[in-house]
Scaffold this motif. Structure first.
Motif, PDB file in Angstrom:
ATOM      1  N   LYS A 175     -61.023  32.511   0.237  1.00 10.98           N
ATOM      2  CA  LYS A 175     -62.241  33.227  -0.119  1.00 10.98           C
ATOM      3  C   LYS A 175     -61.940  34.696  -0.412  1.00 10.98           C
ATOM      4  O   LYS A 175     -61.239  35.360   0.346  1.00 10.98           O
ATOM      5  CB  LYS A 175     -63.274  33.110   0.994  1.00 10.98           C
ATOM      6  N   SER A 628     -71.303  28.087   0.357  1.00 11.74           N
ATOM      7  CA  SER A 628     -69.935  27.752   0.759  1.00 11.74           C
ATOM      8  C   SER A 628     -68.944  28.875   0.495  1.00 11.74           C
ATOM      9  O   SER A 628     -67.911  28.959   1.167  1.00 11.74           O
ATOM     10  CB  SER A 628     -69.464  26.493   0.022  1.00 11.74           C
ATOM     11  N   ASN A 629     -69.230  29.755  -0.468  1.00  7.36           N
ATOM     12  CA  ASN A 629     -68.245  30.796  -0.775  1.00  7.36           C
ATOM     13  C   ASN A 629     -68.541  32.125  -0.066  1.00  7.36           C
ATOM     14  O   ASN A 629     -67.763  33.070  -0.198  1.00  7.36           O
ATOM     15  CB  ASN A 629     -68.137  31.019  -2.292  1.00  7.36           C
TER      16      ASN A 629
END
Length: 637
Positions: A175, A628-629
């Motif tokens: 990430k 999710s990110n």
């Protein structure tokens, strides 16, 4: 030991873009999976990989529309970006796209990953000497700059991933947080600089559609102008929220002149480079100017001096669908859905006249000259009479005639019949009504200019999808010869100019005026740049260097080249242009009260229109996948 990276290759695109690749590279097994070590071991493999990268790159070309890239070969009902930005309307639909259109997030980071892999592998390519490695590395930096430019103008500050990431089960380590919008634009600038270092000045043969040093300068010119505009005009449509407070969207106005200067310097490098210039810059007549401009866009390969970077198309069937969607109904060449691009009266009004240079030349239809009444026909108005439906446009800029199919003009050997109705001898108007006919003095007249619907191109509501509802049809880019529309959507093979010299001149002029830049005689040079594009269109009188003149010139010169949307975005004008806005039409009407019958014109709101407004949040698109990110979302999404 380094992992083997598996690449999915688009062989058909390779053959399309780089036709000189040897057949032996295709003999590798398996044919759709090749390790990077094998593929990039020689120049043939490198060309295959580059072909895939250029295919993925964000060329906003003929196959680009509101749902993304490479979509022009599917049923997207011909929604061109300019039909969302005031230059045109679709014959059937009233769309003003929302912030979720024109996306490029997942595809953008897939592209960036593939570029990063190339950058990582270049030092290991034993078959290349240092000079070739440096050149290839600069080309990769150009592609990466192109990608981040496309991301920045859509999303503002984005995660900058400048190294190839190996996939791992440790998702958290992959990430990358969003950079500020300023840092993102600065990354684009630095990547352009890396591209400029070693890219060649010219290319030829099968390499002619790869980036050159001038393409990198052109990208920097365009990107820097966008960044400068966002900074200068941020407060016209300022947003709020966490993304704003952290600088992920928006920039301080004090930064504007910095980016304007970068645009000026990049543009001037091209202007002084001696490689690029305007195609047919000094026509002998307006008719010659019209012909030159038609040829430029029908085949940009005739103009290597103007075309800085071309995206090419190959054989019919693997091309694009401009001719399928946008020909007038009468010249559909068998395509079932023509006529979808209807240039607006607002655009047509923008083109100058030769008798009054330096000003918009709105179409005057009445004796009193009122151009602000859009309420339709009235028997109480005194209309101007014209013998032919194109006489009213006779003094207009050559670029109008080369861009728009005007009523009564010829296209592909056919007189394009665009008529909205007639006035009966008793004064009763029959305009934009049901198909009808009337006999006057033994002659039969039809509402839309002919009896059979394949013999006219406007206003018939029984065939509304194929008919213009603005009074104009589309010409720019279309093939002057028949294209078999019966075959499929992808039968057009005209090439696309992603960067061309005229844009560079106008970028330079705008940056100089907006910043007040005066070094190196910039003001007079900018005036020359502004007037150069006009002279190529047959104008002989210079006009002053003003922002109004530059923006008008930009709109008419670059019409339908997918610039208008981003011009409204970067200058924060979209919410002003579209504020409960209904777009306008010019209706040619045959007046049967006079003998012989003559044409009058009615300025009015387009039929079946709805008011359209631009939501300010749409200056940035939504970041997908934030669940999710862990990225911070853009305002109001």
């Amino acid at each position: 030991m380094r992992k083997t990276n598996i690449l999915l290759l688009i062989i058909s695109v390779t053959l399309l873009l780089f036709t000189s690749c040897r057949n032996d590279i295709m003999d590798l097994q398996p044919l759709n999976k090749v390790s990077s070590e094998v593929l990039l071991a020689n120049e043939d493999g490198i060309r295959v990989y580059l072909a895939n990268l250029y295919y993925q790159a964000p060329f906003e070309d003929f196959t680009y529309n509101r749902v993304g890239f490479h979509t022009g070969l599917v049923n997207t009902v011909g929604i061109h970006p300019d039909a969302q930005a005031g230059n045109a309307v679709n014959s059937e639909f009233n769309h003003l796209v929302d912030g979720e259109n024109f996306p490029w997030w997942d595809a953008g980071y897939k592209f960036n990953r593939d570029v990063n892999l190339l950058i990582r592998e270049i030092p290991n390519i034993a078959s290349l000497n240092e000079e070739k490695k440096n050149e290839l590395l600069s080309e990769a930096h150009f592609l990466r700059a192109f990608g981040y430019y496309a991301l920045a103008k859509r999303y503002g500050g984005v995660p900058i991933i400048a190294e190839y990431q190996e996939y791992t089960s440790d998702i958290e380590s992959l990430k990358v947080p969003r950079s500020t919008e300023r840092d993102t634009w600065d990354f684009v600038m630095s990547e352009c600089d890396e591209a400029i270092k070693y890219l060649p000045s010219t290319r030829s043969g099968s390499d002619s559609r790869r980036a050159t040093k001038w393409a990198a300068y052109a990208l920097k010119s365009r990107a820097a102008l966008h960044a400068a505009s966002v900074a200068k005009y941020w407060n016209k449509a300022a947003l709020s929220g966490e993304a704003v407070s952290q600088g992920l969207v928006g920039m301080d106005p004090s930064l504007a002149d910095h980016y304007y200067k970068l645009c000026i310097e990049a543009s001037k490098a091209i202007m002084d480079g001696g490689v690029h210039a305007l195609y047919k810059a000094n026509p002998a007549s307006v008719d010659e100017a019209i012909d030159n401009l038609l040829k430029l866009f029908q085949d940009p390969n005739v103009a290597p001096e103007e075309a800085i970077l071309v995206y090419g198309y190959g054989k019919p069937g693997s091309g694009h669908s401009m001719d399928f969607w946008y020909n007038p109904n009468q010249t559909a060449d068998g395509a079932p859905h023509p006529g979808r691009m209807n240039p607006t009266l607002e655009l047509v009004d923008m083109y100058e006249s030769y008798s009054n240079p330096g000003y918009d030349a709105p179409i005057v239809t009445t004796v009193d000259g009122n151009i602000n009444d859009y309420n339709g026909y009235s028997k109480d108005k005194s209309y101007l009479y014209f013998d032919t439906p194109y006489d009213i446009f006779k003094d207009k800029d050559a670029r109008l005639w080369s861009t728009v199919v005007l009523p009564g003009t010829e296209w592909k050997g056919v007189t394009i019949n665009i008529q909205a109705g007639y006035i009966q001898p008793d004064g009763t108007p029959v305009i934009e009504a049901d198909k009808a006919s009337i006999v006057v003095n033994g002659v039969t007249y039809h509402t839309f200019g002919a009896d059979a619907w394949k013999e006219y191109s406007g206003f018939d509501q029984q065939h509304l999808a194929e008919m213009t509802r603005t009074g104009f049809s589309f010409k720019k880019f279309l093939s002057p010869t028949p294209v078999d529309g019966n075959k499929d959507l992808g039968y057009s093979t005209s090439d696309w100019m992603e960067f061309r010299y005229a844009e560079i001149l106008l970028n330079y002029a705008e940056a100089v005026v907006e910043s007040g830049y005066t070094d190196n005689n910039a003001q007079s040079t900018a005036k020359e740049a502004l007037n150069a594009t006009r002279k190529r269109a047959g104008h002989t009188t210079d006009i002053p260097l003003t922002l109004e003149n530059i923006l008008r010139e930009r709109r008419v010169e670059l019409a339908f080249e997918n610039k208008r949307w981003w011009d409204l975005i970067r200058r924060r004008e979209f919410h002003e242009v579209f504020n409960n806005t209904i777009q306008k039409a010019l209706c040619p009407v045959l007046d049967l009260q006079v003998s012989p019958p003559k044409y009058i014109f009615v300025r009015k709101y387009i039929i079946r229109a709805i008011p359209l407004s631009f939501d300010r949040r749409m200056y940035y698109g939504p970041i997908p996948g934030i669940g999710s990110n862990d990225l911070i979302q853009n305002p109001q999404y």
